[in-house]
Design a protein around this motif. Structure first.
Motif, mmCIF file in Angstrom:
data_model
loop_
_atom_site.group_PDB
_atom_site.id
_atom_site.type_symbol
_atom_site.label_atom_id
_atom_site.label_comp_id
_atom_site.label_asym_id
_atom_site.label_seq_id
_atom_site.Cartn_x
_atom_site.Cartn_y
_atom_site.Cartn_z
ATOM 1 N N PHE A 99 0.835 -1.200 0.000
ATOM 2 C CA PHE A 99 0.000 0.000 0.000
ATOM 3 C C PHE A 99 0.872 1.254 0.000
ATOM 4 C CE2 PHE A 99 -2.339 3.413 2.095
ATOM 5 C CZ PHE A 99 -3.432 3.507 1.252
ATOM 6 N N SER A 100 1.913 1.265 0.819
ATOM 7 C CA SER A 100 2.811 2.426 0.887
ATOM 8 C C SER A 100 3.476 2.715 -0.455
ATOM 9 C CB SER A 100 3.883 2.215 1.954
ATOM 10 O OG SER A 100 3.286 2.116 3.224
ATOM 11 N N LEU A 101 3.860 1.655 -1.166
ATOM 12 C CA LEU A 101 4.449 1.850 -2.492
ATOM 13 C C LEU A 101 3.440 2.453 -3.463
ATOM 14 C CD1 LEU A 101 6.495 -1.465 -2.851
ATOM 15 C CD2 LEU A 101 7.411 0.862 -2.592
ATOM 16 N N CYS A 102 2.179 2.042 -3.373
ATOM 17 C CA CYS A 102 1.140 2.597 -4.243
ATOM 18 C C CYS A 102 0.872 4.066 -3.916
ATOM 19 C CB CYS A 102 -0.141 1.773 -4.138
ATOM 20 S SG CYS A 102 -0.002 0.154 -4.917
ATOM 21 N N VAL A 103 0.911 4.407 -2.639
ATOM 22 C CA VAL A 103 0.745 5.809 -2.236
ATOM 23 C C VAL A 103 1.884 6.643 -2.810
ATOM 24 C CG1 VAL A 103 0.809 7.400 -0.266
ATOM 25 C CG2 VAL A 103 -0.592 5.331 -0.152
ATOM 26 N N GLU A 104 3.097 6.145 -2.696
ATOM 27 C CA GLU A 104 4.265 6.853 -3.232
ATOM 28 C C GLU A 104 4.136 7.047 -4.743
ATOM 29 O OE1 GLU A 104 9.020 5.995 -3.513
ATOM 30 O OE2 GLU A 104 7.980 5.335 -1.709
ATOM 31 N N SER A 119 -1.036 -2.681 -8.916
ATOM 32 C CA SER A 119 0.394 -2.860 -8.663
ATOM 33 C C SER A 119 0.853 -4.269 -8.982
ATOM 34 C CB SER A 119 0.712 -2.539 -7.200
ATOM 35 O OG SER A 119 0.126 -3.506 -6.348
ATOM 36 N N ARG A 120 2.081 -4.342 -9.398
ATOM 37 C CA ARG A 120 2.802 -5.598 -9.601
ATOM 38 C C ARG A 120 4.159 -5.401 -8.928
ATOM 39 N NH1 ARG A 120 -1.594 -7.042 -10.434
ATOM 40 N NH2 ARG A 120 -2.576 -7.346 -12.436
ATOM 41 N N PRO A 121 4.172 -5.491 -7.579
ATOM 42 C CA PRO A 121 5.402 -5.154 -6.846
ATOM 43 C C PRO A 121 6.612 -6.010 -7.217
ATOM 44 C CG PRO A 121 3.712 -6.006 -5.356
ATOM 45 C CD PRO A 121 3.091 -5.904 -6.713
ATOM 46 N N SER A 122 6.385 -7.260 -7.588
ATOM 47 C CA SER A 122 7.528 -8.102 -7.937
ATOM 48 C C SER A 122 8.221 -7.617 -9.209
ATOM 49 C CB SER A 122 7.092 -9.558 -8.093
ATOM 50 O OG SER A 122 6.037 -9.658 -9.020
ATOM 51 N N PHE A 123 7.494 -6.865 -10.047
ATOM 52 C CA PHE A 123 8.066 -6.292 -11.270
ATOM 53 C C PHE A 123 8.298 -4.786 -11.141
ATOM 54 C CE2 PHE A 123 5.438 -9.907 -12.739
ATOM 55 C CZ PHE A 123 6.461 -10.701 -13.239
ATOM 56 N N THR A 124 8.035 -4.240 -9.950
ATOM 57 C CA THR A 124 8.088 -2.797 -9.708
ATOM 58 C C THR A 124 7.289 -2.057 -10.771
ATOM 59 O OG1 THR A 124 10.352 -3.219 -8.965
ATOM 60 C CG2 THR A 124 9.626 -0.947 -8.974
ATOM 61 N N GLN A 125 6.072 -2.520 -11.001
ATOM 62 C CA GLN A 125 5.202 -1.937 -12.024
ATOM 63 C C GLN A 125 3.907 -1.461 -11.367
ATOM 64 O OE1 GLN A 125 4.154 -4.676 -15.105
ATOM 65 N NE2 GLN A 125 2.976 -3.173 -16.237
ATOM 66 N N PHE A 126 3.560 -0.213 -11.626
ATOM 67 C CA PHE A 126 2.345 0.389 -11.089
ATOM 68 C C PHE A 126 1.593 1.062 -12.231
ATOM 69 C CE2 PHE A 126 5.540 0.269 -7.821
ATOM 70 C CZ PHE A 126 4.862 -0.265 -6.738
ATOM 71 N N THR A 127 0.271 0.986 -12.169
ATOM 72 C CA THR A 127 -0.569 1.613 -13.181
ATOM 73 C C THR A 127 -1.672 2.394 -12.489
ATOM 74 O OG1 THR A 127 -0.172 -0.270 -14.641
ATOM 75 C CG2 THR A 127 -1.991 1.194 -15.228
ATOM 76 N N LEU A 128 -1.785 3.665 -12.831
ATOM 77 C CA LEU A 128 -2.860 4.483 -12.277
ATOM 78 C C LEU A 128 -4.125 4.221 -13.087
ATOM 79 C CD1 LEU A 128 -3.496 6.695 -10.176
ATOM 80 C CD2 LEU A 128 -3.105 8.352 -11.989
ATOM 81 N N LEU A 129 -5.140 3.663 -12.442
ATOM 82 C CA LEU A 129 -6.389 3.332 -13.119
ATOM 83 C C LEU A 129 -7.386 4.484 -13.038
ATOM 84 C CD1 LEU A 129 -6.858 -0.339 -11.854
ATOM 85 C CD2 LEU A 129 -5.791 0.455 -13.980
ATOM 86 N N SER A 130 -7.321 5.248 -11.949
ATOM 87 C CA SER A 130 -8.276 6.349 -11.776
ATOM 88 C C SER A 130 -7.679 7.374 -10.822
ATOM 89 C CB SER A 130 -9.584 5.800 -11.203
ATOM 90 O OG SER A 130 -10.478 6.851 -10.910
ATOM 91 N N SER A 131 -8.021 8.639 -11.077
ATOM 92 C CA SER A 131 -7.531 9.729 -10.242
ATOM 93 C C SER A 131 -8.527 10.883 -10.285
ATOM 94 C CB SER A 131 -6.165 10.180 -10.737
ATOM 95 O OG SER A 131 -5.789 11.394 -10.143
ATOM 96 N N THR A 132 -9.007 11.287 -9.128
ATOM 97 C CA THR A 132 -9.855 12.482 -9.040
ATOM 98 C C THR A 132 -9.399 13.292 -7.834
ATOM 99 O OG1 THR A 132 -11.530 11.308 -7.726
ATOM 100 C CG2 THR A 132 -11.895 11.430 -10.102
ATOM 101 N N CYS A 133 -9.310 14.603 -8.018
ATOM 102 C CA CYS A 133 -8.856 15.479 -6.940
ATOM 103 C C CYS A 133 -9.741 16.708 -6.862
ATOM 104 C CB CYS A 133 -7.414 15.931 -7.182
ATOM 105 S SG CYS A 133 -6.223 14.587 -7.190
ATOM 106 N N GLN A 134 -9.877 17.213 -5.640
ATOM 107 C CA GLN A 134 -10.591 18.475 -5.448
ATOM 108 C C GLN A 134 -9.912 19.265 -4.342
ATOM 109 O OE1 GLN A 134 -14.552 17.143 -4.559
ATOM 110 N NE2 GLN A 134 -14.185 17.101 -2.371
ATOM 111 N N GLN A 135 -9.912 20.567 -4.506
ATOM 112 C CA GLN A 135 -9.273 21.433 -3.523
ATOM 113 C C GLN A 135 -10.136 21.483 -2.266
ATOM 114 O OE1 GLN A 135 -7.766 24.991 -5.226
ATOM 115 N NE2 GLN A 135 -7.300 25.923 -3.249
#
Length: 128
Positions: free
Chosen positions: A33-38, A111-127
């Motif tokens: 989880f920490s790696l995905c946050v990073e 995430s695919r931590p064994s391959f150090t591969q991450f993919t952002l599937l969705s992102s929404t932000c608001q101030q």
């Protein structure tokens, strides 16, 4: 067959709330989880037109899709006085005054931590 149409439209209108049963809470300090946050924070900073970097303030939600390595996270981020490519953003002070922006973002990261591969599937932000 036509009686199913209202049900389908209702499910589409509810969106992600219907699928919340697919996710389960995970520890905020877990390694994967920490790696995905990073990764999500790095992606946010890289794709933000702002020169200044944002850093993690708080993890509101930490979940994982059942039977997978897909993580759902709600993060509070704060604008720092440091630039995006500075070394130690975590220890950089937050901006104060009108420049002191804070945002709440929801990310879904596969995430695919064994391959150090991450993919952002969705992102929404608001101030906030």
């Amino acid at each position: 067959m036509f009686w199913k149409l209202p049900l389908l439209l209702g499910l589409l209108a509810l969106g992600p709330h219907v699928c919340s049963w697919m996710f389960e809470d995970v520890r905020k300090t877990g390694k994967e989880f920490s790696l995905c946050v990073e990764f999500a924070l790095h992606h946010f900073n890289e794709h933000q037109p702002d020169e200044n970097a944002y850093k993690l303030l708080w993890v509101r939600r930490s979940q994982r899709k059942k039977y997978s390595l897909t993580y759902l996270m709600d993060l509070d981020l704060g604008r720092t006085i440091c630039k995006k490519h500075d070394e130690d953003i975590d220890n950089c002070p937050l901006q104060e005054g009108p420049e002191g922006k804070k945002v709440n973002c929801t990310f879904i990261v596969d995430s695919r931590p064994s391959f150090t591969q991450f993919t952002l599937l969705s992102s929404t932000c608001q101030q906030i």
